[in-house]
Scaffold this motif. Structure first.
Motif, PDB file in Angstrom:
ATOM      1  N   ILE A  22      10.723   9.437  -9.614  1.00 13.99           N
ATOM      2  CA  ILE A  22      11.905   9.997  -8.917  1.00 13.99           C
ATOM      3  C   ILE A  22      12.494  11.242 -10.028  1.00 13.99           C
ATOM      4  O   ILE A  22      12.643  10.785 -10.973  1.00 13.99           O
ATOM      5  N   LEU A  62       9.540  13.100  -5.573  1.00 16.62           N
ATOM      6  CA  LEU A  62       9.275  11.854  -5.318  1.00 16.62           C
ATOM      7  C   LEU A  62       7.795  11.586  -5.313  1.00 16.62           C
ATOM      8  O   LEU A  62       7.028  12.325  -4.793  1.00 16.62           O
ATOM      9  N   LEU A  99       7.787  15.398  -1.849  1.00 19.63           N
ATOM     10  CA  LEU A  99       8.059  14.149  -1.898  1.00 19.63           C
ATOM     11  C   LEU A  99       6.612  13.511  -1.335  1.00 19.63           C
ATOM     12  O   LEU A  99       6.204  13.978  -0.295  1.00 19.63           O
TER      13      LEU A  99
END
Ligand code: NAP
Length: 311
Positions: free
Chosen positions: A236, A141, A218
Protein backbone atom coordinates in the motif's frame (compact mmCIF):
# COMPACT_ATOMS: atom_id res chain seq x y z
CA UNK A 1 -15.98 -20.18 34.53
CA UNK A 2 -17.04 -23.55 33.15
CA UNK A 3 -15.65 -24.09 29.66
CA UNK A 4 -17.92 -23.90 26.63
CA UNK A 5 -18.70 -27.43 25.50
CA UNK A 6 -18.15 -27.54 21.78
CA UNK A 7 -18.55 -29.92 18.85
CA UNK A 8 -16.67 -29.92 15.54
CA UNK A 9 -18.50 -30.84 12.34
CA UNK A 10 -16.17 -32.05 9.56
CA UNK A 11 -12.71 -33.37 10.44
CA UNK A 12 -10.86 -32.25 7.34
CA UNK A 13 -7.56 -30.37 7.01
CA UNK A 14 -8.42 -27.17 8.88
CA UNK A 15 -10.19 -29.00 11.72
CA UNK A 16 -7.15 -31.20 12.23
CA UNK A 17 -4.45 -28.56 11.68
CA UNK A 18 -6.05 -25.78 13.76
CA UNK A 19 -9.40 -26.29 15.49
CA UNK A 20 -8.53 -29.50 17.38
CA UNK A 21 -5.14 -28.38 18.80
CA UNK A 22 -6.31 -24.82 19.50
CA UNK A 23 -9.42 -26.00 21.38
CA UNK A 24 -7.27 -28.46 23.35
CA UNK A 25 -4.93 -25.67 24.44
CA UNK A 26 -7.73 -23.24 25.40
CA UNK A 27 -9.17 -23.81 28.91
CA UNK A 28 -12.29 -21.82 27.95
CA UNK A 29 -13.38 -24.67 25.65
CA UNK A 30 -13.96 -28.38 26.06
CA UNK A 31 -14.31 -30.58 23.00
CA UNK A 32 -17.32 -32.77 23.68
CA UNK A 33 -18.09 -34.29 20.29
CA UNK A 34 -17.02 -34.53 16.68
CA UNK A 35 -18.89 -35.61 13.58
CA UNK A 36 -17.18 -36.98 10.53
CA UNK A 37 -18.89 -38.30 7.41
CA UNK A 38 -15.85 -40.56 6.87
CA UNK A 39 -16.25 -41.92 10.39
CA UNK A 40 -13.05 -40.37 11.77
CA UNK A 41 -12.79 -40.11 15.57
CA UNK A 42 -10.66 -38.04 17.91
CA UNK A 43 -9.21 -38.98 21.27
CA UNK A 44 -10.24 -35.67 22.91
CA UNK A 45 -13.92 -36.08 22.03
CA UNK A 46 -16.27 -38.00 24.32
CA UNK A 47 -18.73 -38.61 21.49
CA UNK A 48 -18.21 -39.33 17.80
CA UNK A 49 -20.90 -39.42 15.12
CA UNK A 50 -20.97 -39.95 11.41
CA UNK A 51 -24.14 -37.86 11.04
CA UNK A 52 -23.90 -34.32 12.42
CA UNK A 53 -27.62 -34.43 13.26
CA UNK A 54 -26.81 -36.90 16.03
CA UNK A 55 -24.22 -34.49 17.43
CA UNK A 56 -26.81 -31.71 17.42
CA UNK A 57 -29.06 -33.83 19.66
CA UNK A 58 -26.51 -33.67 22.51
CA UNK A 59 -28.01 -31.33 25.08
CA UNK A 60 -24.66 -30.37 26.60
CA UNK A 61 -23.17 -29.06 23.35
CA UNK A 62 -23.33 -25.26 23.52
CA UNK A 63 -21.70 -24.50 20.18
CA UNK A 64 -20.41 -26.11 17.01
CA UNK A 65 -17.52 -25.21 14.72
CA UNK A 66 -18.56 -25.97 11.14
CA UNK A 67 -15.41 -26.96 9.25
CA UNK A 68 -16.98 -28.45 6.12
CA UNK A 69 -16.77 -27.07 2.57
CA UNK A 70 -18.91 -23.92 2.13
CA UNK A 71 -21.55 -25.54 -0.07
CA UNK A 72 -23.08 -27.42 2.89
CA UNK A 73 -22.38 -24.92 5.67
CA UNK A 74 -25.72 -23.10 5.56
CA UNK A 75 -27.85 -26.23 5.95
CA UNK A 76 -25.74 -27.50 8.85
CA UNK A 77 -25.63 -24.10 10.56
CA UNK A 78 -29.38 -23.66 10.18
CA UNK A 79 -30.07 -27.02 11.81
CA UNK A 80 -27.54 -26.26 14.56
CA UNK A 81 -29.18 -22.92 15.40
CA UNK A 82 -32.63 -24.54 15.43
CA UNK A 83 -31.22 -27.17 17.80
CA UNK A 84 -30.19 -24.34 20.13
CA UNK A 85 -26.45 -24.33 19.35
CA UNK A 86 -24.29 -21.30 18.66
CA UNK A 87 -22.24 -21.57 15.46
CA UNK A 88 -18.67 -20.76 14.46
CA UNK A 89 -18.53 -20.58 10.67
CA UNK A 90 -15.24 -21.33 8.92
CA UNK A 91 -14.56 -19.02 6.01
CA UNK A 92 -16.27 -18.52 3.60
CA UNK A 93 -19.22 -18.44 6.02
CA UNK A 94 -21.74 -19.80 3.48
CA UNK A 95 -22.04 -20.31 -0.26
CA UNK A 96 -24.00 -17.10 -0.89
CA UNK A 97 -24.69 -13.74 0.74
CA UNK A 98 -28.38 -14.54 1.09
CA UNK A 99 -27.61 -17.77 2.95
CA UNK A 100 -25.50 -15.79 5.38
CA UNK A 101 -28.25 -13.23 5.91
CA UNK A 102 -30.63 -16.11 6.66
CA UNK A 103 -28.22 -17.39 9.33
CA UNK A 104 -27.75 -13.92 10.81
CA UNK A 105 -31.49 -13.44 11.17
CA UNK A 106 -32.04 -16.95 12.49
CA UNK A 107 -29.31 -16.46 15.11
CA UNK A 108 -31.07 -13.30 16.24
CA UNK A 109 -34.43 -15.09 16.36
CA UNK A 110 -33.25 -18.06 18.41
CA UNK A 111 -30.89 -15.96 20.55
CA UNK A 112 -27.70 -17.84 19.63
CA UNK A 113 -24.28 -16.61 18.53
CA UNK A 114 -23.39 -16.61 14.84
CA UNK A 115 -19.68 -15.98 14.30
CA UNK A 116 -18.11 -15.45 10.87
CA UNK A 117 -14.42 -16.22 11.25
CA UNK A 118 -11.93 -14.54 8.95
CA UNK A 119 -8.74 -16.10 10.19
CA UNK A 120 -6.33 -13.78 8.36
CA UNK A 121 -7.73 -10.83 10.33
CA UNK A 122 -6.26 -12.27 13.54
CA UNK A 123 -2.67 -11.40 12.64
CA UNK A 124 -1.00 -8.67 14.69
CA UNK A 125 0.39 -7.17 11.47
CA UNK A 126 -3.17 -6.64 10.23
CA UNK A 127 -4.21 -4.78 13.36
CA UNK A 128 -1.06 -2.61 13.25
CA UNK A 129 -1.62 -1.88 9.56
CA UNK A 130 -5.19 -0.79 10.29
CA UNK A 131 -3.92 1.62 12.97
CA UNK A 132 -1.16 2.99 10.71
CA UNK A 133 -3.60 3.65 7.83
CA UNK A 134 -6.42 5.19 9.87
CA UNK A 135 -7.32 8.63 8.56
CA UNK A 136 -5.06 8.49 5.45
CA UNK A 137 -6.10 8.29 1.81
CA UNK A 138 -4.78 5.38 -0.19
CA UNK A 139 -3.05 6.08 -3.50
CA UNK A 140 -2.03 2.53 -4.49
CA UNK A 141 -2.95 -0.98 -3.33
CA UNK A 142 -1.57 -4.17 -4.80
CA UNK A 143 -2.66 -7.55 -3.47
CA UNK A 144 -0.60 -10.47 -4.78
CA UNK A 145 -2.00 -13.83 -3.68
CA UNK A 146 -0.31 -16.52 -5.75
CA UNK A 147 -0.04 -20.10 -4.59
CA UNK A 148 0.24 -23.63 -5.89
CA UNK A 149 -3.18 -25.25 -5.64
CA UNK A 150 -1.67 -28.72 -6.06
CA UNK A 151 0.40 -28.19 -2.93
CA UNK A 152 -2.18 -26.48 -0.69
CA UNK A 153 -5.43 -28.18 -1.74
CA UNK A 154 -4.58 -31.74 -2.77
CA UNK A 155 -7.64 -33.83 -3.53
CA UNK A 156 -10.13 -31.12 -2.52
CA UNK A 157 -12.60 -31.52 -5.37
CA UNK A 158 -15.28 -29.33 -3.72
CA UNK A 159 -13.05 -26.30 -4.27
CA UNK A 160 -13.43 -26.65 -8.06
CA UNK A 161 -17.18 -27.18 -7.98
CA UNK A 162 -19.82 -24.44 -8.20
CA UNK A 163 -19.97 -22.69 -4.82
CA UNK A 164 -16.44 -23.88 -3.99
CA UNK A 165 -14.97 -20.42 -4.69
CA UNK A 166 -11.91 -21.65 -6.65
CA UNK A 167 -9.00 -19.23 -6.26
CA UNK A 168 -11.24 -17.04 -4.08
CA UNK A 169 -10.94 -19.68 -1.35
CA UNK A 170 -7.49 -18.26 -0.48
CA UNK A 171 -8.27 -14.92 -2.15
CA UNK A 172 -11.04 -14.18 0.31
CA UNK A 173 -8.39 -14.19 3.05
CA UNK A 174 -6.66 -11.30 1.29
CA UNK A 175 -9.98 -9.52 0.89
CA UNK A 176 -10.72 -9.99 4.60
CA UNK A 177 -7.46 -8.14 5.32
CA UNK A 178 -8.25 -5.41 2.79
CA UNK A 179 -11.72 -4.76 4.25
CA UNK A 180 -10.22 -4.71 7.74
CA UNK A 181 -7.37 -2.27 7.13
CA UNK A 182 -8.63 0.11 4.47
CA UNK A 183 -9.61 3.44 6.02
CA UNK A 184 -12.61 3.84 3.72
CA UNK A 185 -15.04 1.49 1.94
CA UNK A 186 -13.62 -0.42 -1.03
CA UNK A 187 -15.71 -1.76 -3.87
CA UNK A 188 -15.13 -3.81 -6.99
CA UNK A 189 -14.82 -1.81 -10.20
CA UNK A 190 -14.01 -4.67 -12.55
CA UNK A 191 -12.81 -8.22 -12.52
CA UNK A 192 -11.48 -10.83 -14.93
CA UNK A 193 -12.01 -14.44 -13.91
CA UNK A 194 -10.10 -17.31 -15.54
CA UNK A 195 -12.00 -20.60 -15.58
CA UNK A 196 -10.24 -23.81 -16.67
CA UNK A 197 -12.34 -25.46 -19.40
CA UNK A 198 -12.98 -28.50 -17.14
CA UNK A 199 -13.84 -26.62 -13.91
CA UNK A 200 -16.78 -24.66 -12.47
CA UNK A 201 -14.64 -22.33 -10.33
CA UNK A 202 -11.89 -19.86 -11.33
CA UNK A 203 -8.18 -20.66 -11.15
CA UNK A 204 -7.12 -17.01 -11.36
CA UNK A 205 -8.65 -13.56 -10.99
CA UNK A 206 -7.61 -9.94 -11.55
CA UNK A 207 -9.62 -7.42 -9.57
CA UNK A 208 -9.74 -3.67 -9.78
CA UNK A 209 -11.12 -1.85 -6.75
CA UNK A 210 -12.28 1.68 -6.18
CA UNK A 211 -12.93 3.93 -3.21
CA UNK A 212 -14.40 7.42 -3.08
CA UNK A 213 -11.03 8.58 -4.50
CA UNK A 214 -11.43 7.80 -8.17
CA UNK A 215 -7.78 8.45 -9.06
CA UNK A 216 -6.36 5.72 -6.82
CA UNK A 217 -4.84 2.54 -8.28
CA UNK A 218 -6.18 -0.47 -6.37
CA UNK A 219 -5.63 -3.98 -7.72
CA UNK A 220 -5.56 -7.63 -6.70
CA UNK A 221 -4.04 -10.57 -8.54
CA UNK A 222 -4.99 -14.08 -7.45
CA UNK A 223 -3.41 -17.09 -9.14
CA UNK A 224 -3.42 -20.76 -8.22
CA UNK A 225 -0.87 -21.83 -10.84
CA UNK A 226 2.12 -20.45 -8.97
CA UNK A 227 5.03 -22.81 -8.55
CA UNK A 228 8.25 -21.77 -6.80
CA UNK A 229 8.01 -18.88 -4.31
CA UNK A 230 4.47 -18.36 -3.02
CA UNK A 231 3.09 -14.84 -2.41
CA UNK A 232 0.54 -13.64 0.09
CA UNK A 233 1.43 -9.94 0.01
CA UNK A 234 -0.38 -6.63 0.24
CA UNK A 235 1.46 -3.43 -0.68
CA UNK A 236 0.00 0.00 0.00
CA UNK A 237 1.11 3.54 -0.76
CA UNK A 238 -0.68 6.38 0.98
CA UNK A 239 -1.22 9.88 -0.37
CA UNK A 240 0.89 11.09 2.55
CA UNK A 241 3.81 9.21 0.93
CA UNK A 242 4.45 6.38 3.36
CA UNK A 243 4.31 2.78 2.23
CA UNK A 244 3.23 -0.35 3.99
CA UNK A 245 3.75 -4.01 3.14
CA UNK A 246 1.97 -6.94 4.74
CA UNK A 247 3.48 -10.28 3.78
CA UNK A 248 3.17 -13.97 4.69
CA UNK A 249 -0.61 -13.61 4.85
CA UNK A 250 -0.50 -10.72 7.32
CA UNK A 251 1.98 -12.03 9.86
CA UNK A 252 4.76 -9.60 8.77
CA UNK A 253 4.37 -5.86 8.46
CA UNK A 254 6.87 -3.36 7.08
CA UNK A 255 6.30 0.38 7.08
CA UNK A 256 8.60 2.38 4.78
CA UNK A 257 10.79 -0.71 4.51
CA UNK A 258 11.22 -1.04 8.30
CA UNK A 259 10.06 -4.31 9.86
CA UNK A 260 7.36 -3.48 12.42
CA UNK A 261 5.76 -6.89 13.08
CA UNK A 262 7.06 -10.41 12.45
CA UNK A 263 5.33 -13.16 14.37
CA UNK A 264 4.39 -16.80 14.12
CA UNK A 265 0.73 -16.82 13.07
CA UNK A 266 -1.65 -17.50 15.96
CA UNK A 267 -4.83 -16.83 13.98
CA UNK A 268 -6.98 -19.61 15.42
CA UNK A 269 -5.98 -18.81 19.00
CA UNK A 270 -7.39 -15.34 18.30
CA UNK A 271 -10.52 -16.79 16.74
CA UNK A 272 -11.29 -18.92 19.80
CA UNK A 273 -10.57 -16.01 22.21
CA UNK A 274 -13.10 -13.97 20.25
CA UNK A 275 -15.62 -16.84 20.18
CA UNK A 276 -15.31 -17.20 23.96
CA UNK A 277 -16.05 -13.47 24.35
CA UNK A 278 -19.05 -13.61 21.99
CA UNK A 279 -20.52 -16.69 23.71
CA UNK A 280 -19.95 -15.18 27.14
CA UNK A 281 -21.80 -11.98 26.36
CA UNK A 282 -24.30 -13.75 24.10
CA UNK A 283 -23.87 -11.76 20.91
CA UNK A 284 -23.12 -12.43 17.24
CA UNK A 285 -20.42 -11.16 14.89
CA UNK A 286 -21.38 -11.34 11.24
CA UNK A 287 -18.89 -9.54 8.99
CA UNK A 288 -20.07 -9.73 5.38
CA UNK A 289 -17.58 -7.27 3.87
CA UNK A 290 -15.00 -9.75 2.42
CA UNK A 291 -17.79 -12.01 1.19
CA UNK A 292 -19.53 -9.11 -0.57
CA UNK A 293 -16.38 -8.28 -2.55
CA UNK A 294 -16.20 -11.88 -3.80
CA UNK A 295 -19.87 -11.84 -4.76
CA UNK A 296 -19.39 -8.54 -6.60
CA UNK A 297 -16.30 -9.86 -8.39
CA UNK A 298 -18.40 -12.75 -9.68
CA UNK A 299 -21.29 -10.40 -10.51
CA UNK A 300 -19.30 -7.99 -12.71
CA UNK A 301 -16.64 -10.51 -13.70
CA UNK A 302 -15.60 -11.01 -17.31
CA UNK A 303 -15.14 -14.76 -17.75
CA UNK A 304 -12.24 -16.11 -19.76
CA UNK A 305 -11.80 -19.80 -20.51
CA UNK A 306 -8.27 -21.12 -20.01
CA UNK A 307 -6.59 -24.53 -20.42
CA UNK A 308 -8.08 -27.49 -18.57
CA UNK A 309 -6.44 -28.03 -15.19
CA UNK A 310 -5.78 -31.44 -13.63
CA UNK A 311 -4.54 -31.73 -10.07
P1 NAP B 1 -11.18 -30.51 3.60
O1 NAP B 1 -9.82 -30.96 4.04
O2 NAP B 1 -11.70 -30.94 2.30
O3 NAP B 1 -12.18 -30.84 4.77
C1 NAP B 1 -13.55 -30.62 4.72
C2 NAP B 1 -14.21 -31.74 5.48
O4 NAP B 1 -15.60 -31.49 5.59
C3 NAP B 1 -14.11 -33.11 4.79
O5 NAP B 1 -12.88 -33.73 5.04
C4 NAP B 1 -15.27 -33.87 5.42
O6 NAP B 1 -14.83 -34.28 6.70
C5 NAP B 1 -16.30 -32.74 5.65
N1 NAP B 1 -17.31 -32.78 4.61
C6 NAP B 1 -17.14 -32.84 3.30
N2 NAP B 1 -18.33 -32.86 2.66
C7 NAP B 1 -19.26 -32.81 3.61
C8 NAP B 1 -20.67 -32.81 3.59
N3 NAP B 1 -21.34 -32.88 2.43
N4 NAP B 1 -21.33 -32.73 4.75
C9 NAP B 1 -20.66 -32.68 5.91
N5 NAP B 1 -19.31 -32.69 5.98
C10 NAP B 1 -18.62 -32.74 4.84
O7 NAP B 1 -11.22 -28.91 3.56
P2 NAP B 1 -10.49 -27.88 4.55
O8 NAP B 1 -9.23 -27.43 3.93
O9 NAP B 1 -10.45 -28.40 5.93
O10 NAP B 1 -11.50 -26.66 4.42
C11 NAP B 1 -12.75 -26.64 5.07
C12 NAP B 1 -13.17 -25.19 5.21
O11 NAP B 1 -12.17 -24.52 6.00
C13 NAP B 1 -13.23 -24.45 3.87
O12 NAP B 1 -14.30 -23.57 3.84
C14 NAP B 1 -11.89 -23.71 3.81
O13 NAP B 1 -11.97 -22.53 3.06
C15 NAP B 1 -11.67 -23.40 5.29
N6 NAP B 1 -10.25 -23.20 5.61
C16 NAP B 1 -9.29 -24.07 5.19
C17 NAP B 1 -7.95 -23.80 5.49
C18 NAP B 1 -6.82 -24.72 5.07
O14 NAP B 1 -5.65 -24.36 5.27
N7 NAP B 1 -7.09 -25.90 4.54
C19 NAP B 1 -7.60 -22.66 6.22
C20 NAP B 1 -8.61 -21.86 6.71
C21 NAP B 1 -9.94 -22.12 6.38
P3 NAP B 1 -15.41 -35.61 7.36
O15 NAP B 1 -15.15 -36.70 6.39
O16 NAP B 1 -14.65 -35.72 8.62
O17 NAP B 1 -16.88 -35.35 7.53
Amino acid sequence: MTPHKIGIIGLGKIAQDQHLPVIKANPDFELLAVSSTRGLTHEDAQYTFQDYRELLKLKDVEAVAICTPPQVRHQIAREALLAGKSVLLEKPPAATLSELEDLRQLGEKVGKTVFTTWHAQYNKGVEEAKKALAGWSIKRLLVTWKEDVRHWHPGQQWIWQAGGFGVFDPGINALSIVTRIMPEPVFIKSSILEFPSNRDAPIAANLEFQTGHTDSDLQAVFDWRQTGPQSWDIEIETEAGFTLKLSHGGSCLEIDGRLVVKEDPAEYQGIYRRFDALLTIGTSEVDVAPFRLVADAFMVGKRVQVDAFED
